[in-house]
Design an enzyme around this catalytic site. Structure first.
Site, PDB file in Angstrom:
ATOM      1  N   SER A 184       0.830  -1.199   0.000  1.00 19.40           N
ATOM      2  CA  SER A 184       0.000   0.000   0.000  1.00 19.40           C
ATOM      3  C   SER A 184       0.866   1.251   0.000  1.00 19.40           C
ATOM      4  O   SER A 184       1.962   1.263   0.578  1.00 19.40           O
ATOM      5  CB  SER A 184      -0.911   0.005   1.238  1.00 19.40           C
ATOM      6  OG  SER A 184      -1.528   1.262   1.412  1.00 19.40           O
TER       7      SER A 184
ATOM      8  N   TYR B 147      -2.415  -0.166  10.030  1.00 23.70           N
ATOM      9  CA  TYR B 147      -2.606  -0.820   8.730  1.00 23.70           C
ATOM     10  C   TYR B 147      -1.327  -0.738   7.902  1.00 23.70           C
ATOM     11  O   TYR B 147      -0.842  -1.742   7.361  1.00 23.70           O
ATOM     12  CB  TYR B 147      -3.762  -0.162   7.975  1.00 23.70           C
ATOM     13  CG  TYR B 147      -3.793  -0.481   6.509  1.00 23.70           C
ATOM     14  CD1 TYR B 147      -4.081  -1.774   6.067  1.00 23.70           C
ATOM     15  CD2 TYR B 147      -3.522   0.495   5.548  1.00 23.70           C
ATOM     16  CE1 TYR B 147      -4.099  -2.080   4.700  1.00 23.70           C
ATOM     17  CE2 TYR B 147      -3.547   0.199   4.193  1.00 23.70           C
ATOM     18  CZ  TYR B 147      -3.833  -1.086   3.786  1.00 23.70           C
ATOM     19  OH  TYR B 147      -3.850  -1.383   2.442  1.00 23.70           O
TER      20      TYR B 147
END
Length: 358
Positions: free
Chosen positions: A136, A161
């Site tokens: 990501s 995350y």
């Protein structure tokens, strides 16, 4: 290696196949003649009915084998590899969302760490020819150098995350170095399009504006994101899958990088390289829907950053990645899909023309 040749190497496992990107990747691979083993556990992070609808489309294809499985279950993952003997793996399953990681961090450990370890073990023991996995853009965190480059730091993620996705990159590199596993990580930048995730900005704003609800706009909309249309993303993923990395330059069709020559391991940004302001995104959605947004200004949430922009030079050189979809075209296509999926929710033509003219 051409994608059609890739399809003849053996079944391809796509995890997160009921998810947004996984659904589109699986569809594209099957159009090239691949046999796809689609895995998902249908977590209720967002409405599972959308995941079920995606999965139903895939199940209608003759090249698709559906598997409902929690990848954090080690024995189930072992059976998956043993039963199907895949040649390649596209690992897109994950617990997504920066903000939700503040609420339930344990879900991220199970889905993003434990499950990823199980996938790595399966790839290691069953001779997978190439593992492509989702990282990501969030891993760049506190990095202030724009555009974000794979060659600059990503040591300070500012959300849990992001920390789990950065851990995935380190885990994959270790397996690549120790066991010769060809592995490529892709740092995705704000993907949108038909069948998208309802928690992402394009979908969330469209849904709220269409229903006349207020949207929360961070930092007065002075936030920039590298919005990337799903078709461009999928083209990049499939090209990468067909181009395994290598530790030297002797493998036909491989991508080599002297900086990581000790391991068949690569890491690429995959994004649009043209960040757009959120205010402009909202204006495009308003025009496509024919409705004005009701806005509520809010501070930038914890874990978010003001700007993301991908340096995609490495990916362009490796596989010819070249995103071509403008934000106007992509949002228009998304809104068309949204109307079809949710049912028509339109203004009159007079209202639409008035909005366009303002």
């Amino acid at each position: 290696m051409r994608v059609a040749q890739l399809a003849r190497k053996g079944p391809i496992v796509v995890t997160g196949a009921a998810g947004f990107i996984g659904f589109h990747v699986a569809s594209r691979l099957m159009r090239h003649g691949a046999q796809v083993i689609g895995v998902d556990n249908f977590t209720p992070y967002y409405d599972p009915r959308l995941k079920e609808a995606r999965f139903a489309h895939l199940c209608a294809e003759p090249g698709f084998t559906p598997i409902r499985m929690d990848l954090a279950d080690r024995l189930s993952v072992q059976s998956l590899f043993s039963d199907f003997q895949p040649s390649h793996v596209v690992h897109l399953a994950a617990q997504a969302g920066v903000r939700y990681s503040l609420v339930d961090p344990h879900a991220y450990v199970q889905s993003n760490i434990v499950a990823f370890l199980n996938i790595l073990e399966g790839c290691r023991h069953f001779g997978i020819k190439h593992l492509v996995y989702a990282s990501s853009s969030s891993v760049y965190g506190a990095n202030q150098t724009i555009p974000f480059s794979e060659h600059s730091g990503a040591a300070h993620p500012i959300s849990f995350y992001a920390a789990t996705k950065r851990s995935n990159e380190a885990m994959a590199h270790s397996y690549s170095h120790l066991f010769g596993l060809p592995a490529t990580g892709l740092r995705f930048f704000t993907v949108y399009g038909p069948w998208g995730r309802p928690d992402m900005a394009v979908y969330a704003f469209t849904h709220a504006i269409a229903e006349g609800r207020t949207i929360d706009v961070s930092n007065a909309g002075r936030v920039w994101r590298d919005f990337t249309y799903i078709d461009d993303i999928v083209e990049g993923v499939v090209r990468v899958l067909a181009t395994p990395p290598c530790a030297d330059r002797n493998w036909d069709g491989c991508a080599a990088d002297p900086a990581t020559s000790s391991a068949p391991y690569r890491l690429y940004n995959i994004g649009n390289d043209r960040p757009e302001e959120v205010n402009r995104l909202i204006m495009i959605i308003e025009t496509a829907l024919g409705r004005r947004a009701l806005r509520r200004e809010v501070p930038l949430p914890p874990g978010d950053v003001l700007e993301t922009r991908a340096d995609v030079g490495d990916l362009r050189r490796a596989v010819g990645f070249a995103p071509a979809t403008t934000l106007e075209d992509g949002v228009t296509r998304f809104v068309e899909w949204y109307r079809h999926f949710h049912g028509s929710n339109t203004t009159s033509e007079t209202e639409r023309q008035t909005l366009v003219a303002v």
